[in-house]
Design an enzyme around this catalytic site. Sequence first.
Site, PDB file in Angstrom:
ATOM      1  CE1 TYR A 103      -8.728  87.648  29.352  1.00  0.00           C
ATOM      2  CE2 TYR A 103      -9.914  85.565  29.211  1.00  0.00           C
ATOM      3  CZ  TYR A 103      -8.814  86.341  28.911  1.00  0.00           C
ATOM      4  OH  TYR A 103      -7.791  85.800  28.153  1.00  0.00           O
ATOM      5  CE  LYS A 154      -4.813  84.611  33.718  1.00  0.00           C
ATOM      6  NZ  LYS A 154      -5.469  83.602  32.885  1.00  0.00           N
ATOM      7  CG  ASP A 178     -13.687  83.789  36.048  1.00  0.00           C
ATOM      8  OD1 ASP A 178     -12.812  83.537  36.915  1.00  0.00           O
ATOM      9  OD2 ASP A 178     -13.413  83.947  34.850  1.00  0.00           O
ATOM     10  NE  ARG A 223      -9.919  61.596  23.935  1.00  0.00           N
ATOM     11  CZ  ARG A 223     -10.849  60.624  23.965  1.00  0.00           C
ATOM     12  NH1 ARG A 223     -11.881  60.714  24.793  1.00  0.00           N
ATOM     13  NH2 ARG A 223     -10.737  59.568  23.186  1.00  0.00           N
TER      14      ARG A 223
END
Length: 380
Positions: free
Chosen positions: A102, A200, A175, A49
């Site tokens: 979005y 994406k 973004d 982590r």
Amino acid sequence: MTYGFETLAIHAGQDPEARTGSVVPPIYQTSTYAQDGVGQPREGYEYSRSGNPTRDALQEVLRALEGGRRGLAFASGLAAEDTLLRTVCQPGDHVVIPDDAYGGTFRLFAKVAERWGLTWTAASIHHLDTMRNAIRPGQTKVIWVETPSNPLLGVNDIAATAALAHDAGALLVVDNTFASPYLQQPLGLGADVVVHSTTKYLGGHSDVVGGALIVSDDELGERLAYHQNAMGSVNGPFDAWLTMRGIRTLGVRMDRHCDNAERVVDYLRHHKAVSEVLYPGLPTHPGHETAAKQMKRFGGMVSFRAAGGEEAAVRICESTELFILAESLGGVESLIEHPGRMTHASAAGSPLEVPADLVRLSVGIETGDDLLADLERALG
């Protein structure tokens, strides 16, 4: 030595592995690491982590491609956004967001962060005066933009907005998912933070979910890295490896996405079943000049409005064969969706509600003639 984009995509953070010479970085599929002594982690790795060599390699190539000071990888784009907000904001702060953001980003602000005490105002990213009027002096900590935006393909002048944000003592967050770093690099235009859904275009094959933050300031990078570890929303090593695999071909894929999108736009704008085409590459697009100034090309995302209204839009979405009816975008395959009922359903009834007749296309890298024939069948 200074390298070009395609060279960085293949080599940044991805030197051959030292022990075996493996050309492809290994997948360090481990949760913990043997230590040389009590409190003496080897090479700084103690728990995955907190740090993992595969994720570190991904973070370095993300940093290099965006020209930033530090890159950070997350389990999803929204995990990256949430970590950012909780690092740079506190209850009582205010954020300016796009009025066509979005749907998932809107949901994060309106349904999650608002309950935490963050306030927000939706404003058009096309007009500096509108964004300026939305700023609350002393309270606004972030101006958040998407450019091009999802799903209306709005374009923001990044350099001008950066100046506006900094005058107000706020950060500019961009973004950059729709453009990818191949087409646009916001940090070089004055942005403070770049956000990606690496699911994406960066991943590019619809087989991995991830997110990223890239920053232009070392101190902010340290703070974000602390919260990345403390909040734990990191991606796993296999997901990091898959994303790097996709990044290596980003340049050639984006060129083909753009080639096909331009052909689709030219076809759609002459079709009687289409009332309007939304694409920054069109000279009639209100953000065309700005996009031409700050983007290498205009991208693979295309939206259009169906002349027959909502039911016609839905029918078109359900009639294609090569354009797969699915959410998400940026993969090698073409996708089609109805934002109002799918990706942006959470914005219904809000200032961010999208037109009911809107169809969004993620234009893939298939043979262009085949894509046009598929649209002809669906629109006919």
